[in-house]
Design an enzyme around this catalytic site. Sequence first.
Site, PDB file in Angstrom:
ATOM      1  N   GLU A  49     -19.342  -4.531  16.124  1.00 24.95           N
ATOM      2  CA  GLU A  49     -20.112  -2.742  16.261  1.00 24.95           C
ATOM      3  C   GLU A  49     -20.785  -2.311  16.506  1.00 24.95           C
ATOM      4  O   GLU A  49     -21.435  -1.580  16.776  1.00 24.95           O
ATOM      5  CB  GLU A  49     -19.460  -2.355  14.211  1.00 24.95           C
ATOM      6  CG  GLU A  49     -18.042  -1.983  14.115  1.00 24.95           C
ATOM      7  CD  GLU A  49     -17.076  -3.280  13.173  1.00 24.95           C
ATOM      8  OE1 GLU A  49     -18.481  -4.343  13.591  1.00 24.95           O
ATOM      9  OE2 GLU A  49     -16.155  -2.796  13.022  1.00 24.95           O
ATOM     10  N   PHE A 111     -10.816  -0.517  -1.274  1.00 26.38           N
ATOM     11  CA  PHE A 111     -11.435  -1.572  -0.428  1.00 26.38           C
ATOM     12  C   PHE A 111     -11.741  -0.998   0.386  1.00 26.38           C
ATOM     13  O   PHE A 111     -11.438   0.367   1.101  1.00 26.38           O
ATOM     14  CB  PHE A 111      -9.772  -1.857  -0.302  1.00 26.38           C
ATOM     15  CG  PHE A 111      -9.647  -3.118   1.249  1.00 26.38           C
ATOM     16  CD1 PHE A 111     -10.481  -4.403   1.023  1.00 26.38           C
ATOM     17  CD2 PHE A 111      -9.159  -2.740   2.227  1.00 26.38           C
ATOM     18  CE1 PHE A 111     -10.475  -5.366   1.873  1.00 26.38           C
ATOM     19  CE2 PHE A 111      -9.428  -3.235   2.758  1.00 26.38           C
ATOM     20  CZ  PHE A 111      -9.900  -4.708   3.170  1.00 26.38           C
ATOM     21  N   GLN A 112     -13.285  -1.781   1.154  1.00 22.42           N
ATOM     22  CA  GLN A 112     -13.464  -0.924   2.193  1.00 22.42           C
ATOM     23  C   GLN A 112     -14.109   0.561   2.159  1.00 22.42           C
ATOM     24  O   GLN A 112     -14.472   1.190   3.687  1.00 22.42           O
ATOM     25  CB  GLN A 112     -12.678  -1.060   3.551  1.00 22.42           C
ATOM     26  CG  GLN A 112     -12.007  -2.888   3.965  1.00 22.42           C
ATOM     27  CD  GLN A 112     -11.733  -3.066   5.184  1.00 22.42           C
ATOM     28  OE1 GLN A 112     -11.589  -2.323   6.121  1.00 22.42           O
ATOM     29  NE2 GLN A 112     -11.699  -4.435   6.088  1.00 22.42           N
ATOM     30  N   LYS A 161      -9.593   9.344   5.553  1.00 19.62           N
ATOM     31  CA  LYS A 161      -8.712   8.903   6.045  1.00 19.62           C
ATOM     32  C   LYS A 161      -7.137   9.915   6.071  1.00 19.62           C
ATOM     33  O   LYS A 161      -6.484  10.644   6.661  1.00 19.62           O
ATOM     34  CB  LYS A 161      -8.025   7.752   5.642  1.00 19.62           C
ATOM     35  CG  LYS A 161      -7.293   7.145   6.762  1.00 19.62           C
ATOM     36  CD  LYS A 161      -5.836   5.362   6.161  1.00 19.62           C
ATOM     37  CE  LYS A 161      -4.641   5.243   7.331  1.00 19.62           C
ATOM     38  NZ  LYS A 161      -4.468   4.023   6.860  1.00 19.62           N
ATOM     39  N   MET A 478     -42.491 -14.559  21.521  1.00 18.36           N
ATOM     40  CA  MET A 478     -43.202 -13.898  21.265  1.00 18.36           C
ATOM     41  C   MET A 478     -43.989 -14.434  19.454  1.00 18.36           C
ATOM     42  O   MET A 478     -45.089 -14.039  19.590  1.00 18.36           O
ATOM     43  CB  MET A 478     -42.842 -12.170  21.067  1.00 18.36           C
ATOM     44  CG  MET A 478     -43.682 -11.305  20.383  1.00 18.36           C
ATOM     45  SD  MET A 478     -45.131 -11.343  21.671  1.00 18.36           S
ATOM     46  CE  MET A 478     -44.487 -10.259  23.563  1.00 18.36           C
TER      47      MET A 478
HETATM   48  C1  LIG Z   1     -33.132  -8.591  14.658  1.00 17.67           C
HETATM   49  C2  LIG Z   1     -34.365  -9.100  15.048  1.00 17.67           C
HETATM   50  N1  LIG Z   1     -35.700  -9.801  13.801  1.00 17.67           N
HETATM   51  C3  LIG Z   1     -36.736 -10.343  13.660  1.00 17.67           C
HETATM   52  C4  LIG Z   1     -36.651  -9.926  15.260  1.00 17.67           C
HETATM   53  C5  LIG Z   1     -38.462 -10.569  15.191  1.00 17.67           C
HETATM   54  N2  LIG Z   1     -38.733 -10.796  16.724  1.00 17.67           N
HETATM   55  C6  LIG Z   1     -39.654 -10.437  17.322  1.00 17.67           C
HETATM   56  S1  LIG Z   1     -40.137 -10.853  19.209  1.00 17.67           S
HETATM   57  C7  LIG Z   1     -39.191 -12.368  18.612  1.00 17.67           C
HETATM   58  C8  LIG Z   1     -39.033 -13.386  19.064  1.00 17.67           C
HETATM   59  C9  LIG Z   1     -37.975 -13.212  20.258  1.00 17.67           C
HETATM   60  O1  LIG Z   1     -37.643 -14.298  20.921  1.00 17.67           O
HETATM   61  P1  LIG Z   1     -36.143 -14.808  21.982  1.00 17.67           P
HETATM   62  O2  LIG Z   1     -34.979 -13.491  22.791  1.00 17.67           O
HETATM   63  O3  LIG Z   1     -35.511 -15.824  22.633  1.00 17.67           O
HETATM   64  O4  LIG Z   1     -37.279 -13.799  23.480  1.00 17.67           O
HETATM   65  P2  LIG Z   1     -39.181 -14.578  23.978  1.00 17.67           P
HETATM   66  O5  LIG Z   1     -40.419 -13.323  22.608  1.00 17.67           O
HETATM   67  O6  LIG Z   1     -39.069 -15.821  23.817  1.00 17.67           O
HETATM   68  O7  LIG Z   1     -38.644 -13.220  25.330  1.00 17.67           O
HETATM   69  C10 LIG Z   1     -38.795 -12.459  17.118  1.00 17.67           C
HETATM   70  C11 LIG Z   1     -37.718 -13.167  16.222  1.00 17.67           C
HETATM   71  C12 LIG Z   1     -36.929  -8.981  15.926  1.00 17.67           C
HETATM   72  N3  LIG Z   1     -37.298  -7.969  16.695  1.00 17.67           N
HETATM   73  N4  LIG Z   1     -35.420  -8.645  16.161  1.00 17.67           N
END
Ligand SMILES: Cc1ncc(C[n+]2csc(CCOP(=O)(O)OP(=O)(O)O)c2C)c(N)n1
Lengths: 565, 161
Positions: A49, A111-112, A161, A478
């Site tokens: 979803e 439920f749900q 529902k 990042m």
């Molecule tokens: C759902 C979620 N969890 C954690 C983060 C924190 N976060 C920001 S950037 C990042 C790294 C992303 O890694 P990747 O998708 O491999 O991209 P890259 O930076 O290597 O291009 C994280 C963990 C986030 N933005 N969203």
Amino acid sequence: MKKNGAQTFIECLIKEGVDTVFGFPGGAVLPIYDVLYDEPLRHILVRHEQGAVHMADGYARATGRPGVVIVTSGPGATNTVTGIATAYMDSIPMVVFTGQVPTALIGNDAFQEADIVGITRPCTKHNYLVKDIKDLPRIIKEAFYIATTGRPGPVLVDMPKDVLMASAEYKYPEKAHIEGYNPTYKGHPGQIKKAMDFILSCKRPVIYAGGGIVLANAAEELCALAVKLNIPVTTTLMGLGGFPGTHPLFMGMLGMHGTFTANMAVMNTDCLIAVGARFDDRVTGKIDEFAPYAGVVHVDIDPTSISKNIRVDIPIVGDVKAVLKDMLKHLGAAASLREHKKGLDEWHKQVDAWTNAHRLSYKQEAKGKIKPQFVIEKLYEATKGRAVVTTEVGQNQMWAAQFFKYDKPRTFITSGGLGTMGFGFPAAIGAQVALPDATVIGIAGDGSLQMNIQELATAVQYKLPIKIAILNNMVLGMVRQWQEFFYDKRYSHTCVSVAPDFVKLAEAYGAAGLRAKTPDEVVPVIKEAMAIKDRPVIMDFKVDPFEDVYPMVPAGQPLNKMLLV
Amino acid sequence: MRHTISVLVTNEFGVLSRISGLFSGRGFNIESLSVAETLDPAVSRMTIVTRGDDKVIEQINKQLNKLISVIKVHDFTGEEHIERELAMIKVSSNQENRAEILSIVDIFRAKVVDVSPRSYTIEVTGDEEKLRAITELLRPFGIKEYVSTGRIAMARTPKQR
Ligand SMILES: Cc1ncc(C[n+]2csc(CCOP(=O)(O)OP(=O)(O)O)c2C)c(N)n1
């Protein structure tokens, strides 16, 4: 003739002009799925979803039309929350319909059962629980009206529902009337005049444009105003495409990973014209040192955005398109404008000097590792910029913002406000569903892509030829960059090298998989990918894991304290 | 600074939590809140007492206005208005101090609404200051229970010249 709630619901959607819904069935929405069996409208069956909501979001961002989602109660509903919050932060028009347990069971831990109206109250523009079938058509009308007008946003409608099974005659209302909801569209003429007088009196003006330009379809008016007044423009991440990326007046994005030019210009301007932007902390850096010399004009449809983070000298509440039009009308004779433009010569020289001092750059060694920026540039060249680009979150997102140029609004789709990893891939699916003939490129990080990779099945099922470009650095890039800069290179839990073989994974799903390991393989892989028209393709670019995003303003620092390459 | 804000809302399920959620979600505080139906049963009035600097109060007003269920927001600050709260105070009493308590009740135009051999329950309405004053005078006798409503407010009609 009497119709049951589910039939009424679908007929109302059709009357509302909905052509596509993204959904996933379950017990509470069985009556709706029974109606959908006869295919009165297109239903895209997702695999999770959250994917449905991001797809609806991508659909909305690509077209400006509201995205529509149908999910079941309980877990189906709770799975939508991240997607809804993502849309809420970026003001995306969307209506999410959730099934709910029968009214008699609400509150019984049935439920749900989940109190999805309670859960989503802080991340929707508004939400409803339909308690009586008689209210259903009105609520649907109101939901779309609220989602798409004023500052847009997601609206959730929870439908028990028994309401979906009850029968009643209905009439779909022509118009919604909501006493407490009357967005201001037209800007105050006195304020507009004051703003124009001020702008024309300044010597170092900057336009700072945000996602509101895109949402309000005001790109043309913005460009006209900038050109007429010869004012340099910077946009936020959300504003990219709202002003042509190849325009000589464009300084690039501002903020944490903004260009040197844009950030220096903002720090030195005497007149900051903010349109459809909200002074987010990623944009302003240290707030009390932001734009210290500027008189601030702020145009926004949402009064709460004004003077929330910084003091505003001339606020104008209204639809940015309408206000920009009125501003253009205010411009006096061409002769006096010529005078004004001449007065800006010094300023333009300064802006050019900043640009020449530090451009966005990287170095691709012919025999070295692939640089992620190189991949983005080659994608830009291959498509001549004629593509819809979605991104994940992290370095991939920033490089996609910096090294691809967006000339048209709605061609850059990214989760700016919430920064949701897992957004870009399903958003690309939604955009491709909306625009079957467009080239849709999903720029991905290897980490983010895996957060909604299950939607590859959806993309294959509907034969969507989206191009996923993984900037595969085998790290959560990042976060790794922050650890490198601010945590003494202690790379705690950011290595994700245990990952699937993305080429094999693509093939396992029935998609195409391609890989580039060296710089000279990049262009051929892109070329091959572009030729595939009948299914999604994943391009796995093995890139340098230690590449960093520059410039960077460390969090909490003023914009002119940039780390440069 | 403290502000008394009156909010007209549609009288529907969940509206109270929309308002309280707005305050908690944005870190605004609520000192008191009173809610009741207006003469039009489709509309309720909430009177909220809150505190904050000008910037916070401006945001509170704007954010309240932004809620779809909110019809009208009115901040009474800086305007002639009447504020009232109602308190019920159960105070210990005995043979010796009854007269003294009753005279306090009298002075404040309060009312004794319940009597037992060991206590009086006093009902008093007024603005915050008056309630504080009577509470202080009754405290030495021993306050067993104190219950008060939130504040309600109404603008004064401008006097004709
Ligand atoms: C759902 C979620 N969890 C954690 C983060 C924190 N976060 C920001 S950037 C990042 C790294 C992303 O890694 P990747 O998708 O491999 O991209 P890259 O930076 O290597 O291009 C994280 C963990 C986030 N933005 N969203």
